[in-house]
Write a protein that holds these residues in place. Structure first.
Motif: not given
Ligand code: KIV
Ligand code: ZN
Length: 520
Positions: A32-61
């Motif tokens: 939801e936050v990433a969608r809203q950041l896209a509406r804001l039209n930021v250039d880059i979204i750092e979505a997470g740190f994939p190595a930290t957890s399967p939950g982070d990887r799933e959110a990023i994917a």
């Protein structure tokens, strides 16, 4: 805008912002936050740190699949397995970026990494080269740059560019920089890294001395063309540079800065409110740009001036930030769904029909207890409704409390489990909230520690809703719950159940693994 340069806005709310003590977003909240950041039209979204957890990887994917527009970045240490994992999570993105970091200050290299300069340069080279096999867009960050030997920073940045890094980020990891010094530091990077023209310079400032906004802008004056930060400035310790301040400073002072962004500033308020809601980190009233008082005038002289001409005491137009002007639609218990939808739209909230039905029911409950439901009440309702989507192991059917200065606080609760069966129990506590939580624990068999409990009034007046935010610790992880109700004991019970349900819904595998920067 011919004489202004573009600043690329890199939002790391979902990565560095999530490193704020005591918060953790659910996967749905991250999307939801990433969608809203896209509406804001930021250039880059750092979505997470994939190595930290399967939950982070799933959110990023999921973000890579569902969010279009901005580049989606994932963080990785200069370690082969981190880079491979980052690519796995990012591969579905329209435009992916791998962001590699490694410690560069003597203190961090010696004490944490236990590597010398040559080793660190070799690790940086190998990491960038590995990431380049996957993706063209690679960012490199020498961590703790502002406490590092500048000559070493030039060397390591040159090495990263030689391996193909396209962005060189200079982090003020511990918020040590002073604006004039930092501007000079960035200018020196520009002048002393031979191939710097092949990369974009970025700055990433923390707020330990309260100078992250000033330092970020100073970095831009020194030649940086990407600025990293988070919404509301959430992040490690005192937080990251607050993007809403940086973006509005750039918009308000082109005469001095000669810069611009492509951000749709009218979405800033909606993103700020969303991040406040999902992080549970309330904005201080006098927070620049998005705080409750940022455009309120209290003294007679100021009121007089603003009434004659807004600009006498306002350097920004609240409409440019998306702050809803007082609406002609007043929400009360006789209001209909059209009025409610319209107010939600003003707040940047566009629920599905199913979500709207839940919000409408909750709105009616609040409207029954209050003369008028204002935007702050709506934000409290939204905060609760967005949690309900992910948490349904237990729901509250009834809570009853008795107390006073001559009797022991006693609470009875009736909860409904996921199958629809009711369970009732009672307990005595040191106070009414303690009694409620003990009764809930008896029903659910929960084992956790309450680490934070706060209650605040959502609006003014005797009929105001009380909003309770709590944090509990279970399985080594913190879970947050929030609820609002005109009766604060009911709010306390519901907030606790939200946190409890979150802990039940989170598998142990989704809990981040502790990472050190030295693992190879
Ligand atoms: O503060 C920092 O140094 C970071 C890096 C990972 C860029 O967050
Ligand atoms: Zn950081």
């Amino acid at each position: 805008m011919s004489d202004t340069d573009k600043i690329y806005i890199f939002d790391t709310t979902l990565r560095d912002g999530e490193q704020s003590a005591g918060i953790g977003f659910t996967i749905d909240e991250k999307v939801e936050v990433a969608r809203q950041l896209a509406r804001l039209n930021v250039d880059i979204i750092e979505a997470g740190f994939p190595a930290t957890s399967p939950g982070d990887r799933e959110a990023i994917a999921r973000i890579c699949k569902e969010v279009r527009g901005p580049v989606i970045a994932g963080l990785a240490r200069a370690v082969a397995s981190d880079i491979d994992t980052a690519w796995e999570a990012l591969r579905g993105a329209e435009t992916p970026r791998i962001h590699i970091f490694i410690s560069a200050s003597e203190i961090q290299m010696a004490q944490q990494l236990r590597k010398n300069r040559e080793d660190v340069i070799e690790m940086a080279r190998a990491a960038v080269a590995r990431a380049k096999k996957y993706v063209g867009d690679v960012e490199f960050s020498p961590m703790d740059a502002t406490r590092s030997d500048p000559e070493f920073i030039y060397q390591i940045c040159q090495a990263a560019i030689e391996e193909g890094a396209t962005t060189i980020n200079i982090p003020d990891t511990v918020g040590y920089a002073i604006p004039r010094d930092f501007e000079e530091f960035i200018r020196n990077v520009r002048n002393n890294v031979p191939d710097i023209d092949k990369a974009r310079i970025s700055v990433h400032c923390h707020n330990d001395l309260g100078m992250s906004t000033a330092n970020s802008l100073a970095g831009a004056l020194g030649g940086a063309r990407q600025i990293e930060g988070t919404m509301n400035g959430i992040g490690e310790r005192a937080g990251n540079a607050p993007l809403e301040e940086i973006i509005m400073a750039i918009k308000t002072r082109p005469d001095f800065l000669h810069l611009h962004t492509d951000v749709n500033t009218r979405e800033l308020y909606a993103v700020s409110k969303l991040v406040e809601r999902v992080s549970g980190l309330a904005l201080q009233s006098h927070k620049a740009v998005t705080g409750k008082n940022a455009f309120r005038h209290s003294s007679g002289i100021h009121q007089d001036g603003v009434l004659k001409m807004r600009e006498t005491y306002e350097i920004m137009n609240p409409a440019d930030i998306g702050i809803p002007a007082g609406s002609s639609i007043v929400l009360t218990k006789v209001s209909g769904s059209h009025g409610l939808r319209s107010r939600l739209g003003d707040l940047g909230v566009h629920p599905t029909d199913e979500e709207f039905a839940r919000i409408y029911d909750a709105f009616k409950d609040v409207a029954d207890a209050k003369d008028e439901v204002d935007d702050r009440d709506l934000m409290a309702i939204l905060g609760e409704q967005t949690q309900i989507k992910v948490e349904d192991a237990w729901t509250l059917d009834l809570v009853q409390v008795s107390g006073g200065d001559h009797s022991a606080p006693t609470a009875s609760v009736r909860l409904v489990d996921a199958k629809g069966d009711s369970h009732m129990d009672a307990a005595i506590g040191t106070g009414p909230v303690d009694a409620i939580y003990k009764a809930i624990n008896r029903v659910t068999g929960a084992d956790n520690t309450l680490t934070e409990f706060s209650v605040k009034s959502v609006t003014e007046g005797i009929d105001a809703q009380g909003e309770v935010t709590i944090r509990i610790e279970a399985n080594g992880t913190t879970f947050q719950g929030r609820a609002a109700d005109p009766d604060i004991l009911v709010a306390a019970a519901r907030a606790y159940l939200h946190a409890l349900n979150r802990s039940i819904a989170t598998p142990a595998s989704a809990v981040p693994e502790p990472l050190t920067t030295g693992r190879n």
